[in-house]
Design an enzyme around this catalytic site. Structure first.
Site, PDB file in Angstrom:
ATOM      1  CD  GLU A   1     -12.946   2.856   5.283  1.00 32.71           C
ATOM      2  OE1 GLU A   1     -12.340   3.571   4.458  1.00 32.71           O
ATOM      3  OE2 GLU A   1     -12.805   2.969   6.519  1.00 32.71           O
TER       4      GLU A   1
ATOM      5  CG  HIS B   1      -9.185   1.615   5.898  1.00 36.56           C
ATOM      6  ND1 HIS B   1      -9.513   2.915   6.201  1.00 36.56           N
ATOM      7  CD2 HIS B   1      -7.941   1.405   6.421  1.00 36.56           C
ATOM      8  CE1 HIS B   1      -8.525   3.473   6.882  1.00 36.56           C
ATOM      9  NE2 HIS B   1      -7.558   2.571   7.024  1.00 36.56           N
TER      10      HIS B   1
ATOM     11  CD  GLU C   1     -13.419   9.034   4.662  1.00 35.62           C
ATOM     12  OE1 GLU C   1     -14.275   8.129   4.739  1.00 35.62           O
ATOM     13  OE2 GLU C   1     -12.266   8.925   5.118  1.00 35.62           O
TER      14      GLU C   1
END
Length: 664
Positions: free
Chosen positions: A251, A248, A483
């Site tokens: 990110e 992404h 993450e």
């Protein structure tokens, strides 16, 4: 005779009726036309406002008659995007270009910049242009637009030179040339990122290699750097692992950490770090820092707009969606084939399989992003064992499945047959991270379902078409999603802290490629068997042998019953014991005996798919047809010849700067 006299008479009348000529000897008859001489005027070009002078003149050196003409030209556009395209040479190129587009003016006279300055900048920066396949701009031709010292020139980099001199003085005693592996904890443009990877390859050429797996929608290179004691080749029994960042575009922390990791591996190997040397000598490591460079460009622009906008309170970056998708507005982590639904639909069938599921033909009739296509080909071409892809928006490691088995796809714990292995892999990263496994530091929506920094993807947020499910169900590769924090685009001052938080986890996770067992499958004559299936009793998920008959099977410690099988051979089975805290994979080889199968006999697991079906990749050439349809107004061959940065200029609507193309 009359006609002859009439003509002079008509001429006389015409002359007498014409406006009187302007004659300076007769005052008041008329005012002669006087052309205004060009005068010095303020430098109003925004990208040239920090020059050492404040006055310029139009027409400029290249012939732009007004400031508006200069601003509308491709020359000025190049200066405006030089920071993105030319990275560390940005200030030199911009100021050199400004000295031509907005030349110095003193006493109503234009002064030309010095040729020696131009030649020095060209020598310093020509490699940056070559790295992106761009020609040296015509308006910076040192012989044409610059003059010698004897002709009264000036140094257009005057202010910049003074700054550099101060910096040099402050750095006296240090190395004159900084190593490529020196880490700067700042965000890097796409051009600078690629330069760092290539500089790292050059500095560690014995263990590092860069290669491209394809290009993005806007033509940016998807560049991978590989580390191995024999770069460029698969070595027998040496596991291969990969890291993927910036899937992404907004990110971005993973992208930066992977750039730093590449520099770190090179530097530490050369400095004799035994742990890093052992890792690189026994593992083939592939790092793709940015899978979505187009989205990153959009995200960076969005962050800069926020920083310099009217609302500066707290410098909060609202980047939840800006730049997330690729240039086609496709979410790359929803763009892979949905093989999980196929597994769920077959899970009640006898002998169903959860490995090497073929890509269904209908997938190719949808929108397949070039970035997705490139990564699929990449992971099919290399026998990866282990992988992690890096995201932002939470602080947790998620593992497959990503798609819920709930009939309505609601969030629900949906484990793979290798759930224990995935929990071990996810826990390895989370526990090695400085804060991820602590409940007090968790952020984002995962904290209600996560356990010590790990979570099942479908239980947290169910979705189809994810990359980690595709890795597990289509290849031998086990992938998790990391993450890295709730701030998708953290401030630069946090980058050093983030590196320290993740540094050990990045290394430890790579070392888990040696968890479990490995071996070679051969026949009785000593020939390796490609495509043999390695099965573990109680785990309905097989791995297959690579080209030379070698395999790797990630497993948790304990007792396992492992078997090897291949068409035309009898199955071989062994009982193994993997003690806790094994540092290397256990060696388990198999020798298969030839067997005569009945015509109707079929190996268990072959009822679902065959090797031929699995090998069908884009069988109808749908991807190529789709890319042809995306822009019918442009010739595909011509588009392929244009480098990725051409879009900066094509989108402006002005005259195409073909002078920037090296092979035009």
């Amino acid at each position: 005779m009359r006609i002859t006299l009439l003509i002079p008479l008509q001429l006389l009348v015409a002359v007498s009726s014409a406006s009187p000529r302007c004659d300076p000897a007769f005052r008041g008859v008329c005012k002669p036309t006087v052309e205004e001489k060009p005068k010095c005027t303020d430098v109003l070009l925004s990208y040239c406002e920090d020059m050492a002078y404040t006055q310029t003149m139009f027409p400029n050196i290249v012939g732009h008659k007004t400031r508006e003409d200069a601003e509308a030209g491709a020359e000025y556009l190049l200066l405006s995007v030089s920071e993105s395209l030319l990275s560390e040479c940005h200030p030199d190129i911009r100021m050199l270009g400004c000295s031509v587009l907005a030349p110095r003016c003193e006493q109503e006279k234009v002064l030309k910049p010095c040729r020696t300055t131009c030649e020095a900048v060209q020598k310093k920066c020509i490699h940056v242009f070559e790295a992106i396949d761009m020609a040296w701009p015509y308006f910076m031709d040192c012989d044409r637009f610059f003059v010698s010292d004897q002709e009264g020139c000036y140094d257009p980099l005057e202010g910049l030179t003074e700054q550099n001199a101060e910096f040099t003085d402050s750095m006296e005693g240090l190395l004159l040339e900084e190593p490529a592996t020196t880490t700067h904890y700042t965000y890097h443009s796409n051009a600078r990122m690629n330069s760092i990877l290539k500089e790292t390859e050059e500095q560690c050429s014995d263990i590092a290699r860069t290669y491209s797996i394809g290009r993005s929608m806007e033509g940016r290179e998807l560049l991978v750097i590989e580390f191995s004691n024999n770069p460029g080749q698969h070595e027998l029994l040496e596991p291969e692992m990969k890291y993927v960042g910036n899937m992404h575009g907004n990110e971005v922390l993973g992208r930066q950490l992977l750039i730093y990791l590449a520099q770190y591996l090179c530097s530490e190997y050369q400095q004799g770090n035994e742990r890093i040397q052992t890792l690189i000598n026994t593992t083939r490591i592939h790092i793709l820092p940015s899978m979505n460079p187009d989205g990153y460009e959009v995200a960076v622009a969005g962050v800069q707009d926020n920083i310099y906008g009217d609302d500066d309170e707290g410098r909060r970056y609202d980047t939840s969606t800006i730049g997330r998708n690729n240039a086609q507005n496709i979410d790359l982590n929803r763009n892979f084939p949905d093989l999980t639904s196929i597994v769920y639909s077959r899970r009640r069938q006898k002998g169903y399989s959860t490995d090497h599921i073929p890509i269904p033909d209908y997938y190719w009739f949808g929108k397949v992003a070039p970035e997705t296509y490139a990564v699929m080909k990449w992971i099919r071409s290399i026998p990866f064992v282990l992988s992690a892809n890096f995201h932002g928006g939470d602080l947790v490691v998620s593992y497959p499945y990503d798609l819920s088995k709930h009939p309505l796809e609601r969030n629900m714990f949906s484990p793979t047959p290798d759930d224990q292995v995935f929990k071990l892999l996810a826990g390895t990263y989370a526990n090695a991270h400085e804060t991820m496994s602590y409940e007090s530091t968790q952020c984002g929506p995962s904290h209600t379902q996560s356990q010590k920094g790990t979570v099942n993807g479908a239980q947290w947020s169910s979705f189809a078409g994810g990359m980690q499910d595709f890795n597990y169900l289509h290849t031998n590769c086990f992938e998790v999603t990391v993450e890295l924090g709730c701030d998708r685009f953290p401030p630069e001052e946090d980058l050093l802290t983030s590196w320290h938080e993740n540094h050990e986890a990045l290394i430890k996770f790579m070392e888990t490629a040696h968890q479990g067992i490995k071996g070679i499958v051969k026949d009785e004559e000593g020939n390796s068997i490609k495509g043999a299936r390695i099965s573990v009793r109680g785990i309905r998920h097989d791995v297959t042998t690579a080209e030379n008959g070698d395999y790797w099977r990630l497993l948790t410690p304990g007792i396992h019953i492992v078997s090897a099988s291949a068409p035309g051979f009898t199955r071989a089975t062994k009982k193994i014991h993997l003690p806790p805290r094994m540092l290397t994979a256990g060696r388990v080889d198999f020798v298969l005996k030839k067997a005569v199968l009945e015509p109707d006999a079929q190996e268990e697991g072959d009822t679902i798919h065959s090797t031929g079906t699995y090998d069908r990749f884009d069988p109808y050439n749908q991807y190529e047809r789709y890319t042809l349809m995306t822009d019918l107004s442009q010739n595909r061959e011509e588009r392929a010849e244009k480098p990725w940065w051409w879009n900066y200029f094509a989108a402006s609507g002005g005259a195409a700067p073909t002078w920037l193309l090296k092979h035009y």
